[in-house]
Design an enzyme around this catalytic site. Sequence first.
Site, PDB file in Angstrom:
ATOM      1  N   GLU A   1     -48.867 108.754  20.024  1.00  0.00           N
ATOM      2  CA  GLU A   1     -47.573 108.388  20.638  1.00  0.00           C
ATOM      3  C   GLU A   1     -47.603 108.789  22.102  1.00  0.00           C
ATOM      4  OE1 GLU A   1     -43.619 109.639  18.788  1.00  0.00           O
ATOM      5  OE2 GLU A   1     -43.161 109.830  20.930  1.00  0.00           O
TER       6      GLU A   1
ATOM      7  N   HIS B   1     -40.228 103.883  17.987  1.00  0.00           N
ATOM      8  CA  HIS B   1     -40.078 105.036  18.876  1.00  0.00           C
ATOM      9  C   HIS B   1     -38.589 105.240  19.158  1.00  0.00           C
ATOM     10  CE1 HIS B   1     -40.138 107.348  22.604  1.00  0.00           C
ATOM     11  NE2 HIS B   1     -41.317 107.772  22.210  1.00  0.00           N
TER      12      HIS B   1
ATOM     13  N   ASP C   1     -47.209 113.112  22.520  1.00  0.00           N
ATOM     14  CA  ASP C   1     -46.052 112.682  23.310  1.00  0.00           C
ATOM     15  C   ASP C   1     -46.279 112.960  24.794  1.00  0.00           C
ATOM     16  OD1 ASP C   1     -43.742 111.257  23.652  1.00  0.00           O
ATOM     17  OD2 ASP C   1     -42.377 112.814  22.936  1.00  0.00           O
TER      18      ASP C   1
END
Length: 335
Positions: free
Chosen positions: A10, A172, A294
Amino acid sequence: MTKLRLIATEEAFATPRQVEAFRRAADTLWHDPDLDMWRSFLSIPRRIAQLVDLEEERLADMDANGVDMHLLSLTAPGVQLFSAAEATAIAADANDILAETVRRHPTRFAGLATFAPQDPARAAQEIERAINTLGLHGLVINSHTDSEYLDAPKFRPIFEAAASCGAALYIHPRNLPLEAAKFLKAEINLWGAIWGFQMETGLHAMRLIVSGLFDEFPGLKIVLGHMGEGLPYWLYRIDYMYRAFTRGQGKLKRRPSDYVRDNFLVTTSGMNDHATLDFCHRVLGPDNVMFAIDYPYQGSKEAVEFIRSSTLPPADLAKIAHGNAERVFRIKPAV
Ligand code: MN
């Protein structure tokens, strides 16, 4: 310690055209929680530089921390604030940039394709182009679009395209629609990653489940970040209350939790917590959890130390660190 191959799933980037579109929007009086978030990003040149950079500081950060690959996705809320025409153009440009980046560094980057749900038919075409022609590895959507969720029938072409391409869809987070987000202004602002993101994205996942989407598309794979946006914790109560609310007559062929186990994967993005990882591993199984950082919003070093210090069985940890991502996103395994 042996090297653990790490595919981070991600990892955010931005394109110059996306940043310019946010700059223009930020100069207006338009009030939206995500636009306000972008107004703060735009006030920090370093944040924008980190997002737009794909090959310099990013690769150095990956090398310094032993991260083999980033699975890249256009940062939230993607193209979903813009008009259909502008959003479609920015998405296609972002997918081209992504494909070119993957082509230059096939062992370091993979990519999730962006599309503009504002125009579902055009989005379906872009999904097919991005997966079948550009060779991207899956899809990303940033939750709602103009307060609408993907369970609405008008978005079915998106799932038909995803299913025909065999592409997983990463949902997301973004902020709640403005009318709901106003209730998150507390002593501090509870928009965003502290609480609002998980409310919004968990809601989106629940809407898809109760809509019957997974009876229609049993092979569809949905990916949720942040250890599943709360869903894995809630499974017993969801099943119990689904039965109670529908008096046992609900239209779903299976229990809601069955779809969570079979159609969803979760990632560790921004949740470097062993108790939660062990819990997701136990509830969803070792095939349904994937590593994520992230980047650049949270640090690579902490995420890597976290996954490397897990006491889960080594074979399961290898699946979480890279094997599941290779399977779900069709990323070539290391030789
Ligand atoms: Mn993220």
